[in-house]
Design a protein around this motif. Structure first.
Motif, PDB file in Angstrom:
ATOM      1  N   VAL A  34      -3.994  10.404   5.460  1.00 46.35           N
ATOM      2  CA  VAL A  34      -3.206  11.115   6.473  1.00 46.35           C
ATOM      3  C   VAL A  34      -2.283  10.156   7.231  1.00 46.35           C
ATOM      4  CG1 VAL A  34      -4.823  11.084   8.427  1.00 46.35           C
ATOM      5  CG2 VAL A  34      -3.304  13.029   8.100  1.00 46.35           C
ATOM      6  N   ILE A  35      -2.700   8.923   7.452  1.00 46.10           N
ATOM      7  CA  ILE A  35      -1.831   7.929   8.092  1.00 46.10           C
ATOM      8  C   ILE A  35      -0.629   7.649   7.183  1.00 46.10           C
ATOM      9  CG2 ILE A  35      -1.642   5.510   8.800  1.00 46.10           C
ATOM     10  CD1 ILE A  35      -4.584   5.783   9.807  1.00 46.10           C
ATOM     11  N   ALA A  36      -0.879   7.500   5.900  1.00 49.94           N
ATOM     12  CA  ALA A  36       0.216   7.289   4.952  1.00 49.94           C
ATOM     13  C   ALA A  36       1.163   8.483   4.950  1.00 49.94           C
ATOM     14  CB  ALA A  36      -0.341   7.045   3.559  1.00 49.94           C
ATOM     15  N   GLU A  37       0.609   9.678   4.980  1.00 52.59           N
ATOM     16  CA  GLU A  37       1.447  10.884   5.002  1.00 52.59           C
ATOM     17  C   GLU A  37       2.306  10.915   6.261  1.00 52.59           C
ATOM     18  OE1 GLU A  37       1.010  15.751   4.715  1.00 52.59           O
ATOM     19  OE2 GLU A  37      -0.740  14.500   4.373  1.00 52.59           O
ATOM     20  N   ALA A  38       1.736  10.539   7.387  1.00 57.52           N
ATOM     21  CA  ALA A  38       2.494  10.510   8.646  1.00 57.52           C
ATOM     22  C   ALA A  38       3.620   9.476   8.598  1.00 57.52           C
ATOM     23  CB  ALA A  38       1.559  10.220   9.814  1.00 57.52           C
ATOM     24  N   LEU A  39       3.399   8.399   7.842  1.00 60.50           N
ATOM     25  CA  LEU A  39       4.409   7.342   7.707  1.00 60.50           C
ATOM     26  C   LEU A  39       5.379   7.598   6.549  1.00 60.50           C
ATOM     27  CD1 LEU A  39       2.120   4.236   8.266  1.00 60.50           C
ATOM     28  CD2 LEU A  39       3.877   5.106   9.824  1.00 60.50           C
ATOM     29  N   LEU A  40       5.123   8.680   5.789  1.00 63.42           N
ATOM     30  CA  LEU A  40       5.956   9.041   4.633  1.00 63.42           C
ATOM     31  C   LEU A  40       5.954   7.950   3.561  1.00 63.42           C
ATOM     32  CD1 LEU A  40       8.967  10.639   6.541  1.00 63.42           C
ATOM     33  CD2 LEU A  40       6.961  11.802   5.587  1.00 63.42           C
ATOM     34  N   VAL A  45       0.801   1.761  -0.555  1.00 63.42           N
ATOM     35  CA  VAL A  45       1.654   0.862   0.234  1.00 63.42           C
ATOM     36  C   VAL A  45       0.845   0.253   1.379  1.00 63.42           C
ATOM     37  CG1 VAL A  45       3.666   0.785   1.777  1.00 63.42           C
ATOM     38  CG2 VAL A  45       3.794   2.040  -0.368  1.00 63.42           C
ATOM     39  N   LEU A  46      -0.028   1.032   1.984  1.00 62.50           N
ATOM     40  CA  LEU A  46      -0.815   0.549   3.120  1.00 62.50           C
ATOM     41  C   LEU A  46      -1.919  -0.404   2.668  1.00 62.50           C
ATOM     42  CD1 LEU A  46      -1.148   3.839   5.198  1.00 62.50           C
ATOM     43  CD2 LEU A  46       0.571   2.015   5.400  1.00 62.50           C
ATOM     44  N   LEU A  47      -2.287  -0.352   1.412  1.00 59.28           N
ATOM     45  CA  LEU A  47      -3.343  -1.219   0.899  1.00 59.28           C
ATOM     46  C   LEU A  47      -2.833  -2.549   0.370  1.00 59.28           C
ATOM     47  CD1 LEU A  47      -5.466   1.460  -0.975  1.00 59.28           C
ATOM     48  CD2 LEU A  47      -5.999   0.362   1.205  1.00 59.28           C
ATOM     49  N   GLN A  48      -1.523  -2.646   0.164  1.00 58.45           N
ATOM     50  CA  GLN A  48      -0.949  -3.871  -0.371  1.00 58.45           C
ATOM     51  C   GLN A  48      -0.858  -4.952   0.699  1.00 58.45           C
ATOM     52  OE1 GLN A  48       2.805  -2.454  -1.822  1.00 58.45           O
ATOM     53  NE2 GLN A  48       1.967  -1.892  -3.797  1.00 58.45           N
ATOM     54  N   ARG A  49      -0.927  -6.185   0.223  1.00 55.99           N
ATOM     55  CA  ARG A  49      -0.723  -7.321   1.136  1.00 55.99           C
ATOM     56  C   ARG A  49       0.731  -7.350   1.569  1.00 55.99           C
ATOM     57  NH1 ARG A  49      -4.386 -11.967   0.553  1.00 55.99           N
ATOM     58  NH2 ARG A  49      -6.080 -11.324  -0.785  1.00 55.99           N
ATOM     59  N   PRO A  50       0.983  -7.810   2.798  1.00 56.13           N
ATOM     60  CA  PRO A  50       2.386  -7.961   3.227  1.00 56.13           C
ATOM     61  C   PRO A  50       3.107  -8.958   2.327  1.00 56.13           C
ATOM     62  CG  PRO A  50       0.856  -8.290   5.053  1.00 56.13           C
ATOM     63  CD  PRO A  50       0.032  -8.197   3.804  1.00 56.13           C
ATOM     64  N   THR A  51       4.358  -8.701   2.075  1.00 57.33           N
ATOM     65  CA  THR A  51       5.150  -9.621   1.258  1.00 57.33           C
ATOM     66  C   THR A  51       5.944 -10.545   2.173  1.00 57.33           C
ATOM     67  OG1 THR A  51       6.961  -8.036   1.137  1.00 57.33           O
ATOM     68  CG2 THR A  51       5.353  -8.014  -0.660  1.00 57.33           C
TER      69      THR A  51
END
Length: 53
Positions: A34-40, A45-51
């Motif tokens: 639901v957080i991912a859905e709110a962020l579109l 994407v939320l599980l990936q390490r920052p690049t």
């Protein structure tokens, strides 16, 4: 953000979201989706390490 998540049918307070962000509260799969859905974005994407930029 908490308002957007709540509007999607998953009640979440600002405090709950803040605790997830600071790793003080577990983020369950349903929270993640639901957080991912709110962020579109995809939950992946939320599980990936920052690049590095």
């Amino acid at each position: 953000m908490a308002g957007r998540v709540t509007a999607l049918g998953h009640p979440m307070s600002n405090t709950m979201l803040s605790r997830i962000e600071r790793a003080q509260r577990r983020c369950d799969a349903d929270d993640l989706v639901v957080i991912a859905e709110a962020l579109l974005v995809s939950p992946l994407v939320l599980l990936q390490r920052p690049t590095a930029t």
